[in-house]
Design a protein around this motif. Structure first.
Motif, PDB file in Angstrom:
ATOM      1  N   GLN A  54       0.829  -1.211   0.000  1.00 47.76           N
ATOM      2  CA  GLN A  54       0.000   0.000   0.000  1.00 47.76           C
ATOM      3  C   GLN A  54       0.859   1.256   0.000  1.00 47.76           C
ATOM      4  O   GLN A  54       0.555   2.225  -0.701  1.00 47.76           O
ATOM      5  CB  GLN A  54      -0.950   0.000   1.199  1.00 47.76           C
ATOM      6  CG  GLN A  54      -2.086  -0.971   1.055  1.00 47.76           C
ATOM      7  CD  GLN A  54      -2.993  -0.968   2.271  1.00 47.76           C
ATOM      8  OE1 GLN A  54      -2.791  -0.224   3.229  1.00 47.76           O
ATOM      9  NE2 GLN A  54      -4.015  -1.809   2.237  1.00 47.76           N
ATOM     10  N   ARG A  55       1.938   1.253   0.785  1.00 47.10           N
ATOM     11  CA  ARG A  55       2.842   2.408   0.792  1.00 47.10           C
ATOM     12  C   ARG A  55       3.451   2.606  -0.593  1.00 47.10           C
ATOM     13  O   ARG A  55       3.563   3.729  -1.079  1.00 47.10           O
ATOM     14  CB  ARG A  55       3.956   2.223   1.831  1.00 47.10           C
ATOM     15  CG  ARG A  55       3.516   2.463   3.257  1.00 47.10           C
ATOM     16  CD  ARG A  55       4.696   2.548   4.207  1.00 47.10           C
ATOM     17  NE  ARG A  55       5.527   1.358   4.201  1.00 47.10           N
ATOM     18  CZ  ARG A  55       5.323   0.283   4.950  1.00 47.10           C
ATOM     19  NH1 ARG A  55       4.303   0.232   5.773  1.00 47.10           N
ATOM     20  NH2 ARG A  55       6.149  -0.745   4.879  1.00 47.10           N
ATOM     21  N   HIS A  56       3.836   1.505  -1.237  1.00 46.08           N
ATOM     22  CA  HIS A  56       4.427   1.586  -2.568  1.00 46.08           C
ATOM     23  C   HIS A  56       3.420   2.161  -3.568  1.00 46.08           C
ATOM     24  O   HIS A  56       3.769   3.039  -4.370  1.00 46.08           O
ATOM     25  CB  HIS A  56       4.897   0.199  -3.008  1.00 46.08           C
ATOM     26  CG  HIS A  56       5.536   0.185  -4.362  1.00 46.08           C
ATOM     27  ND1 HIS A  56       6.737   0.793  -4.624  1.00 46.08           N
ATOM     28  CD2 HIS A  56       5.122  -0.347  -5.530  1.00 46.08           C
ATOM     29  CE1 HIS A  56       7.031   0.634  -5.897  1.00 46.08           C
ATOM     30  NE2 HIS A  56       6.072  -0.059  -6.474  1.00 46.08           N
ATOM     31  N   ARG A  57       2.176   1.690  -3.510  1.00 46.19           N
ATOM     32  CA  ARG A  57       1.144   2.217  -4.406  1.00 46.19           C
ATOM     33  C   ARG A  57       0.908   3.703  -4.153  1.00 46.19           C
ATOM     34  O   ARG A  57       0.753   4.494  -5.092  1.00 46.19           O
ATOM     35  CB  ARG A  57      -0.165   1.435  -4.244  1.00 46.19           C
ATOM     36  CG  ARG A  57      -0.125   0.052  -4.868  1.00 46.19           C
ATOM     37  CD  ARG A  57      -1.492  -0.583  -4.919  1.00 46.19           C
ATOM     38  NE  ARG A  57      -2.089  -0.828  -3.622  1.00 46.19           N
ATOM     39  CZ  ARG A  57      -1.947  -1.932  -2.909  1.00 46.19           C
ATOM     40  NH1 ARG A  57      -1.218  -2.934  -3.373  1.00 46.19           N
ATOM     41  NH2 ARG A  57      -2.545  -2.060  -1.740  1.00 46.19           N
ATOM     42  N   GLN A  59       3.081   5.859  -2.953  1.00 45.88           N
ATOM     43  CA  GLN A  59       4.240   6.605  -3.450  1.00 45.88           C
ATOM     44  C   GLN A  59       4.189   6.759  -4.963  1.00 45.88           C
ATOM     45  O   GLN A  59       4.505   7.821  -5.504  1.00 45.88           O
ATOM     46  CB  GLN A  59       5.534   5.895  -3.040  1.00 45.88           C
ATOM     47  CG  GLN A  59       5.835   6.001  -1.567  1.00 45.88           C
ATOM     48  CD  GLN A  59       6.968   5.091  -1.129  1.00 45.88           C
ATOM     49  OE1 GLN A  59       7.373   4.194  -1.864  1.00 45.88           O
ATOM     50  NE2 GLN A  59       7.463   5.314   0.077  1.00 45.88           N
ATOM     51  N   ARG A  60       3.778   5.692  -5.667  1.00 44.51           N
ATOM     52  CA  ARG A  60       3.654   5.776  -7.123  1.00 44.51           C
ATOM     53  C   ARG A  60       2.572   6.771  -7.517  1.00 44.51           C
ATOM     54  O   ARG A  60       2.749   7.556  -8.454  1.00 44.51           O
ATOM     55  CB  ARG A  60       3.351   4.400  -7.713  1.00 44.51           C
ATOM     56  CG  ARG A  60       4.556   3.500  -7.712  1.00 44.51           C
ATOM     57  CD  ARG A  60       4.371   2.187  -8.432  1.00 44.51           C
ATOM     58  NE  ARG A  60       3.079   1.978  -9.026  1.00 44.51           N
ATOM     59  CZ  ARG A  60       2.433   0.821  -9.060  1.00 44.51           C
ATOM     60  NH1 ARG A  60       2.973  -0.242  -8.505  1.00 44.51           N
ATOM     61  NH2 ARG A  60       1.265   0.714  -9.643  1.00 44.51           N
ATOM     62  N   ALA A  61       1.453   6.755  -6.806  1.00 42.11           N
ATOM     63  CA  ALA A  61       0.370   7.695  -7.100  1.00 42.11           C
ATOM     64  C   ALA A  61       0.828   9.126  -6.856  1.00 42.11           C
ATOM     65  O   ALA A  61       0.520  10.035  -7.636  1.00 42.11           O
ATOM     66  CB  ALA A  61      -0.864   7.368  -6.256  1.00 42.11           C
ATOM     67  N   GLU A  62       1.562   9.326  -5.776  1.00 47.34           N
ATOM     68  CA  GLU A  62       2.081  10.660  -5.475  1.00 47.34           C
ATOM     69  C   GLU A  62       3.052  11.125  -6.561  1.00 47.34           C
ATOM     70  O   GLU A  62       3.014  12.283  -6.990  1.00 47.34           O
ATOM     71  CB  GLU A  62       2.780  10.655  -4.119  1.00 47.34           C
ATOM     72  CG  GLU A  62       3.256  12.019  -3.673  1.00 47.34           C
ATOM     73  CD  GLU A  62       3.899  11.998  -2.297  1.00 47.34           C
ATOM     74  OE1 GLU A  62       4.782  12.826  -2.086  1.00 47.34           O
ATOM     75  OE2 GLU A  62       3.509  11.165  -1.464  1.00 47.34           O
ATOM     76  N   ALA A  63       3.891  10.225  -7.031  1.00 44.90           N
ATOM     77  CA  ALA A  63       4.833  10.575  -8.095  1.00 44.90           C
ATOM     78  C   ALA A  63       4.091  10.935  -9.383  1.00 44.90           C
ATOM     79  O   ALA A  63       4.466  11.886 -10.079  1.00 44.90           O
ATOM     80  CB  ALA A  63       5.803   9.421  -8.349  1.00 44.90           C
ATOM     81  N   ARG A  64       3.035  10.184  -9.708  1.00 44.43           N
ATOM     82  CA  ARG A  64       2.244  10.505 -10.902  1.00 44.43           C
ATOM     83  C   ARG A  64       1.578  11.869 -10.761  1.00 44.43           C
ATOM     84  O   ARG A  64       1.535  12.657 -11.711  1.00 44.43           O
ATOM     85  CB  ARG A  64       1.186   9.421 -11.144  1.00 44.43           C
ATOM     86  CG  ARG A  64       1.754   8.133 -11.701  1.00 44.43           C
ATOM     87  CD  ARG A  64       0.679   7.199 -12.216  1.00 44.43           C
ATOM     88  NE  ARG A  64      -0.333   6.866 -11.244  1.00 44.43           N
ATOM     89  CZ  ARG A  64      -0.325   5.801 -10.452  1.00 44.43           C
ATOM     90  NH1 ARG A  64       0.662   4.950 -10.512  1.00 44.43           N
ATOM     91  NH2 ARG A  64      -1.310   5.583  -9.597  1.00 44.43           N
ATOM     92  N   GLU A  66       2.611  14.406  -8.924  1.00 43.95           N
ATOM     93  CA  GLU A  66       3.650  15.432  -9.063  1.00 43.95           C
ATOM     94  C   GLU A  66       4.034  15.623 -10.522  1.00 43.95           C
ATOM     95  O   GLU A  66       4.254  16.751 -10.970  1.00 43.95           O
ATOM     96  CB  GLU A  66       4.870  15.060  -8.232  1.00 43.95           C
ATOM     97  CG  GLU A  66       4.663  15.229  -6.741  1.00 43.95           C
ATOM     98  CD  GLU A  66       5.910  14.879  -5.938  1.00 43.95           C
ATOM     99  OE1 GLU A  66       7.018  14.907  -6.507  1.00 43.95           O
ATOM    100  OE2 GLU A  66       5.754  14.568  -4.759  1.00 43.95           O
TER     101      GLU A  66
END
Length: 75
Positions: A54-57, A59-64, A66
């Protein structure tokens, strides 16, 4: 993204709180039969793996997000 090395993250604080809350139960857990301990260990391991996923997902969503904001800023 800039991270401060001196301030612990929310995840670090939550992990420390959980560890501190578990300490009184450690001796009780050690007194349980091995079969019960192995089930508890497997279950908590699965929960930890799911939390990491969940943390990885997130982080990926946050990167997208940004990246989208940066793209908007260039227009």
């Amino acid at each position: 993204m800039v991270h401060s090395a001196t301030r612990p993250s929310d995840v670090d604080l939550a992990r420390a709180r959980a560890k501190a809350a578990f300490l009184p139960y450690r001796s009780t857990l050690a007194a349980l039969p091995e079969s019960v301990r192995s089930i508890i260990t497997a279950y908590t391991g699965a929960l930890s793996a799911e939390a990491a996923a969940q943390r990885h997902r997130a982080q990926r969503a946050e990167a997208r997000l940004e990246a989208l904001r940066a793209e908007r800023g260039r227009r």
